[in-house]
Write an enzyme that holds these catalytic residues in place. Structure first.
Site, PDB file in Angstrom:
ATOM      1  N   HIS A 211      16.876  18.906 -38.830  1.00 46.42           N
ATOM      2  CA  HIS A 211      15.465  19.266 -38.797  1.00 46.42           C
ATOM      3  C   HIS A 211      14.631  18.110 -38.272  1.00 46.42           C
ATOM      4  O   HIS A 211      14.896  16.953 -38.597  1.00 46.42           O
ATOM      5  CB  HIS A 211      14.963  19.632 -40.200  1.00 46.42           C
ATOM      6  CG  HIS A 211      15.555  20.920 -40.690  1.00 46.42           C
ATOM      7  ND1 HIS A 211      15.704  21.207 -42.033  1.00 46.42           N
ATOM      8  CD2 HIS A 211      16.045  21.991 -40.033  1.00 46.42           C
ATOM      9  CE1 HIS A 211      16.248  22.402 -42.178  1.00 46.42           C
ATOM     10  NE2 HIS A 211      16.474  22.900 -40.973  1.00 46.42           N
TER      11      HIS A 211
ATOM     12  N   LEU B  55      10.365  13.692 -58.674  1.00 48.53           N
ATOM     13  CA  LEU B  55      10.432  15.031 -59.263  1.00 48.53           C
ATOM     14  C   LEU B  55      10.882  14.955 -60.714  1.00 48.53           C
ATOM     15  O   LEU B  55      10.328  15.632 -61.588  1.00 48.53           O
ATOM     16  CB  LEU B  55      11.371  15.922 -58.444  1.00 48.53           C
ATOM     17  CG  LEU B  55      10.780  16.452 -57.129  1.00 48.53           C
ATOM     18  CD1 LEU B  55      11.873  17.019 -56.230  1.00 48.53           C
ATOM     19  CD2 LEU B  55       9.725  17.535 -57.406  1.00 48.53           C
TER      20      LEU B  55
ATOM     21  N   GLY C 181       8.837  15.843 -64.457  1.00 44.11           N
ATOM     22  CA  GLY C 181       9.284  16.849 -65.414  1.00 44.11           C
ATOM     23  C   GLY C 181      10.069  17.995 -64.806  1.00 44.11           C
ATOM     24  O   GLY C 181      10.412  18.962 -65.482  1.00 44.11           O
TER      25      GLY C 181
ATOM     26  N   VAL D 287      16.192  18.362 -61.929  1.00 44.76           N
ATOM     27  CA  VAL D 287      16.801  17.979 -60.657  1.00 44.76           C
ATOM     28  C   VAL D 287      18.307  17.844 -60.848  1.00 44.76           C
ATOM     29  O   VAL D 287      18.783  16.880 -61.438  1.00 44.76           O
ATOM     30  CB  VAL D 287      16.206  16.646 -60.136  1.00 44.76           C
ATOM     31  CG1 VAL D 287      16.846  16.256 -58.814  1.00 44.76           C
ATOM     32  CG2 VAL D 287      14.694  16.769 -59.980  1.00 44.76           C
ATOM     33  N   PRO D 288      19.090  18.824 -60.389  1.00 44.90           N
ATOM     34  CA  PRO D 288      20.547  18.701 -60.508  1.00 44.90           C
ATOM     35  C   PRO D 288      21.035  17.526 -59.659  1.00 44.90           C
ATOM     36  O   PRO D 288      20.449  17.246 -58.616  1.00 44.90           O
ATOM     37  CB  PRO D 288      21.074  20.033 -59.959  1.00 44.90           C
ATOM     38  CG  PRO D 288      19.972  20.587 -59.140  1.00 44.90           C
ATOM     39  CD  PRO D 288      18.695  20.051 -59.702  1.00 44.90           C
TER      40      PRO D 288
END
Lengths: 401, 610
Positions: free
Chosen positions: B273, B293, B297, B300-301
């Site tokens: 991209h 992030l 809160g 986030v895996p």
């Protein structure tokens, strides 16, 4: 984005009234004698010779020579031209007039979501990085131009005084015009200096990035873009760039020497997650690649051919998300054709192939891949029910066979 | 509920073929969800005034094409959304046309390769006009069960597998088109599906950022959680994190950012991209964005691979908290299929269709034409020539080399007979009138009939009749012909005679005899000639009669024989047309003195009878 080398970059500057030292780009020393004959500056001033290639750290590599007379120029050019720098053959050098100077300033225009910022500093050259917080900036909204007052304030804030304020104002305004009219995405002059010969501001260097997507409205861009990551494109990368520029959809390739895991994923987004998965599991990438936007099978075939040719690879990751409109069967047909060719040339000895994909015609495409096992390929094929990046885990942890 | 697009959305698509293809995908979804097709119009000036055909189930919708967005909204005032499917060089102007139209509230642009400056101008202008422009490079927007904008969601089966025919509880925002589809699939497997999915596009400056959509999701009670898929570069994810941290939010947020690999790769490397690039001073890295992030809160895996289980965990939590009620799903087998195309169904042997006609000579369904089963390239490679192809296609058998030689000579002898005969004259008059090649040749071919060149078939028919019924009785045959038919076709010439023989006939007779071919019909005709020339020396076997007998002896059926003359003479007619055309001939007219004007002299016109 596209990087413009110094030679054409300075031409672009000159077009917008930005003063640069005299310069010329040569690809053979045979022309030197005639050039000296035609150009007074080559007879009267000292010169600088630099390799005219997309290379980082040219100074360290000994590819910049300064304070030369014409004999020195000939010697330096001869030394540089044809030199092999990590596989890149230097094909051009740029000779420019050496401007003896004391002051070094910094001027740049950068792109922001709202428009652009003009950056100015009294510390140029290598000092700029260490004094980054002293660099002053003003924002210009897209579609607007910087006002006279704002430029004046910028110059004064940056510490310029007396007639230098007016000079910097004008120069910054010209650089902005160049940036704005030429669809720039980044332009930097470092160092910017005063030419003692005429007291005018002079751009000693040009870092220019233009928006490649705007090429359609710039028929006078007669240069090709150089790579942006500190080395020139390889032959295979150039071949894929050329294909990419003329097909529907896209194919991309960047080689990373020494890696063991070759990537052949679909999609600009998914391909980065595949790269992450390889790095995260301690694997080494042999390349970055992706194809997307339903490219023709032959383009994917050409890309696969290059990927199979990467030296020393142990795995090929043919990954991809569930495509919206890229035809899985058609693109896989191209990949399979290149796999067969590579195998017949003995290129896939000991290479494991890992496939995961979904999208239009996924069942047929995946079945075609599975059948390659009958032809002696070490291939492992998974469908949408296997999570996207699990094949990387299978490959690197020896699971899922 | 959903955001951006719902059942009431009505769409104008700006663009040609790609736009029509998108409309087809959109109509497939509407069919699955039993909705009226959302597309009201196309804007594509080259095809303005026509309609585009969009399959909807087993029907075909005719969607009108206009030359401007205004024209489209004037005719279809309910239109509130525009999709841009036009090239990068015109995408800005098309977007502005849509944004400035008072009916249009939302614009989504799939066009890739839009210059950054144009995107920035669109950011500025859409803000000024108070409208949302999504994209560039956006795969589209999907409000499950309500509206599909663009090809997002992929093929029909995937819509069913990913349960896109009914809303779930998760919003999705991605930059990548392929990943938007992947996430919809994940959410349908690990949770209850999506409300709305938006692809914002992977450009450096997506015109609409994540926050705009997060705000809308926050206000949509059906959306309980939102998944954002980001990547390194730009600051959309950072802004999203700031938005999430700014005050307590109703929606849960899951974020996953790609680009950790950047830490191990050459600086400045370009990814798929345009926007996927760290800043020059390291800003916008995957790690920095993920950290922001997490701090805000969001869930986030650690990797993309952990996203599925993370979604499942959140879904279970929301279910336990009573925020999500499980959805009873229609079994997959009960969801409607798209009507299948006749080809597919026949292929599977499920239906029988009475063919319109049959063919016994030629089949081009494979990779090359088969002439009565013989691949054309094999015929060429094995040394066969045009005479053999004529034998196969007209008579279904391969001529022997001797027969092929005779066929070739017949064609060569008949190719042309000068400019004055009916056929060539017809072609030349047409050519002089400026008529094109195929019509001019057709004008000449029309002349071929009972009096000009068309006697071959009849000659074959009657010599064969004589051979069968009066084998040893030529006078009996002639008597029969005189009484029932008239002059014997193939006998007689206007100028040639016994003393002035037709060279073409002599040549052909000699060839057949020299090659030793069987020639019962030719022998019979020559016996007839012997009798007729005794009466009058111009009653010779003419070239039509000779050709007829030779070909009949080879086994060609009578009805095919005029074909040899038509084929051969076409060569001459094409030549005459090219000749007239190259020589720049002008319109011609008959000379009065070549016409006998046997008309009444000039006279007074009587009054009309009442």
């Amino acid at each position: 984005m596209g990087k413009v080398l110094e030679g054409p970059g300075m031409e672009l500057f000159n077009k917008w009234g930005i003063y640069t030292p005299h310069h010329t780009v040569i690809s053979t020393v045979d022309q030197l004698e005639s050039l000296v004959h035609s150009n007074r500056w080559m007879r009267e001033s000292k010169m600088v010779v630099k390799a005219h290639e997309a290379l980082g750290s040219r100074m360290k590599l000994g590819l910049v020579k300064i304070d030369l007379d014409i004999d020195g120029v000939g010697k330096a050019a001869k030394e540089m031209l044809g030199r092999d720098v990590n596989g890149l053959i230097i094909s051009q050098v740029i000779i420019s007039e050496m401007i003896p100077h004391k002051e070094e300033y910094y001027l740049a225009v950068t792109s922001t979501r709202e428009g652009a910022q003009i950056l100015m500093a009294q510390f140029g050259g290598i000092e700029v990085e260490s004094n980054w917080e002293k660099v002053k900036r003003i924002s210009v909204e897209v579609g607007d131009k910087p006002s006279d007052e704002s430029l004046e304030k910028l110059a004064k804030d940056a510490g310029f005084k007396g007639d230098m304020v007016e000079k910097m104002k004008k120069f910054a305004s010209r650089l902005f015009e160049c940036y704005d009219n030429e669809d720039g995405t980044y332009m930097e002059i470092n160092p910017l200096t005063i030419n003692p010969a005429d007291g005018k501001l002079c751009a000693l260097d040009a870092v220019i990035l233009l928006d490649n997507d705007a090429r359609f409205r710039h028929p006078d861009w007669n240069f090709s873009f150089a790579s942006e990551f500190g080395r020139a494109y390889t032959e295979d990368e150039k071949a894929i760039l050329e294909i990419d520029s003329r097909v529907k959809g896209s194919v991309k390739l960047i080689e990373i020497p020494g890696g063991e895991v070759a990537l052949l994923p679909a999609g600009g987004g998914a391909s980065v997650f595949y790269s992450d998965a390889v790095v995260n599991l301690g694997g080494t990438l042999a390349n970055y690649a992706e194809y997307s936007g339903d490219p023709p099978a032959w383009a994917v075939e050409a890309l696969t051919d290059k990927v199979c040719s990467l030296p020393g690879i142990k795995h090929i990751i043919v990954g991809g998300a569930i495509a919206n409109f890229t035809d899985v069967k058609a693109t896989f047909t191209g990949i399979i054709a290149a796999f067969r060719k590579a195998k017949s040339e003995g290129k896939l000895e000991g290479v494991k192939i890992w496939v995961r994909r979904g999208g239009p015609n996924e069942a047929v495409g995946l079945e075609f891949m599975r059948r390659l096992a009958d032809e002696g390929f070490d291939i492992h094929v998974f469908d949408r029910y296997t999570p996207l990046t699990d094949i990387v885990k299978f490959a690197l942890k020896g699971e899922g066979n | 509920m959903s955001i951006i697009a719902d059942e009431k959305t009505r769409v104008v698509i700006i663009g040609g073929v790609p736009g029509v293809n998108a409309a087809k995908r959109m109509a497939e979804f509407c069919y699955l969800a039993s909705l009226q097709c959302h597309v009201t119009a196309f804007v594509y000036p080259p095809d303005a005034g026509k309609t585009a055909e969009i399959p909807y189930g087993s029907q075909f919708l005719a969607v009108p094409i206009y030359k401007s967005v205004k024209e489209a909204t004037d005719h279809h005032p309910e239109t509130n959304t525009a999709l841009i499917y036009i090239g990068a060089n015109r995408a800005y102007a098309a977007s502005m046309e849509a944004l400035e139209n008072p009916n249009i509230k939302f614009v989504s642009m799939i066009t890739e390769g839009v210059p950054e400056k144009d995107a920035k101008l669109l950011i500025k202008n859409s803000k000024r006009l108070g409208k949302i422009l999504n994209g560039p490079s956006s795969i589209g927007v999907f409000s499950a069960g309500k509206c599909r904008l663009g090809v997002i969601g992929g093929e029909y089966t995937n819509l069913k597998l990913s349960k896109l025919y009914r809303p779930g509880s998760f919003g999705v925002i991605t930059k990548s088109g392929g990943l938007s589809n992947e996430i919809m699939w994940l959410v349908s497997q690990f949770a209850d599906g999506v409300t709305t999915t938006i692809g914002v596009g992977g450009d450096a400056y997506p015109v609409t950022d994540f926050i705009t959509y997060l705000d809308l999701f926050e206000k949509d009670p059906e959306t309980k959680a939102v998944i954002i898929v980001g990547e390194m570069g730009g600051d959309l994810e950072d802004k999203a994190a700031e938005w999430y941290a700014a005050k307590p939010r109703r929606i849960k947020l899951i974020g996953v950012v790609s680009g950790y690999c950047q830490e191990k790769l050459p600086k400045g490397m370009k990814f798929g991209h345009a926007g996927a690039k760290e800043g020059l001073h390291g800003e916008g890295s995957a790690r920095a964005k993920s950290d922001k992030l997490i701090k805000a809160g969001a869930i986030v895996p650690p990797t993309f691979g952990d996203l599925g289980p993370t979604i499942k965990q959140l879904y279970e939590d929301l279910k336990s908290a009573g925020q999500i009620k499980p959805i009873e799903d229609v079994p997959f087998s009960q969801l409607p299929d798209l009507p299948r195309k006749v080809e597919e169904v026949i292929g599977k042997g499920e239906v029988m269709v009475q063919p319109l006609f049959k063919t016994t000579i030629s089949d081009d369904r494979g990779d090359e034409p088969l002439y009565c089963g013989y691949p054309a390239s094999d015929l060429i490679n094995k040394g066969y020539d045009i005479s053999h192809v004529i034998g196969i296609l007209w008579n279904k058998k391969l001529p022997t080399d001797k027969e092929a030689e005779v066929i070739k000579r017949i064609i060569m002898l008949s190719a042309d007979h000068g400019p004055c005969v009916s056929g060539a004259l017809g072609t030349i008059i047409a050519a002089c009138a400026g008529i094109g090649l195929s019509q001019s040749v057709a004008a000449g071919l029309i002349m071929i009939g009972p009096r000009f060149g068309g006697a071959v078939t009849d000659a074959s028919k009657w010599f064969h009749y004589g051979l069968v019924n009066y084998p040893n009785d030529i006078p009996g045959f002639l008597e029969y012909m005189k009484k029932n038919v008239g002059p014997v076709p193939g006998i007689g010439h206007r100028v040639k005679s016994l003393r002035n023989p037709d060279k073409r006939v002599a040549e052909l007779k000699k060839c057949v005899k020299d090659l030793g071919l069987r020639s019962p019909h030719l022998d019979y005709a020559l016996a007839v000639e012997a009798v007729t020339t005794a009466k009058k020396d111009t009653l010779i076997l003419n070239v039509d009669g000779c050709i007829a007998c030779v070909l009949t002896d080879m086994g060609f059926a009578a009805d095919s024989l005029n074909g040899f003359f038509i084929l051969a003479r076409t060569i001459g007619m094409i030549g005459h047309w090219i000749d007239q055309n190259r020589e720049g001939s002008r319109l011609i007219r008959m000379y009065n003195y070549l016409v006998n004007f046997a008309t009444p002299a000039r006279r007074e016109v009587p009054e009309r009878k009442k």
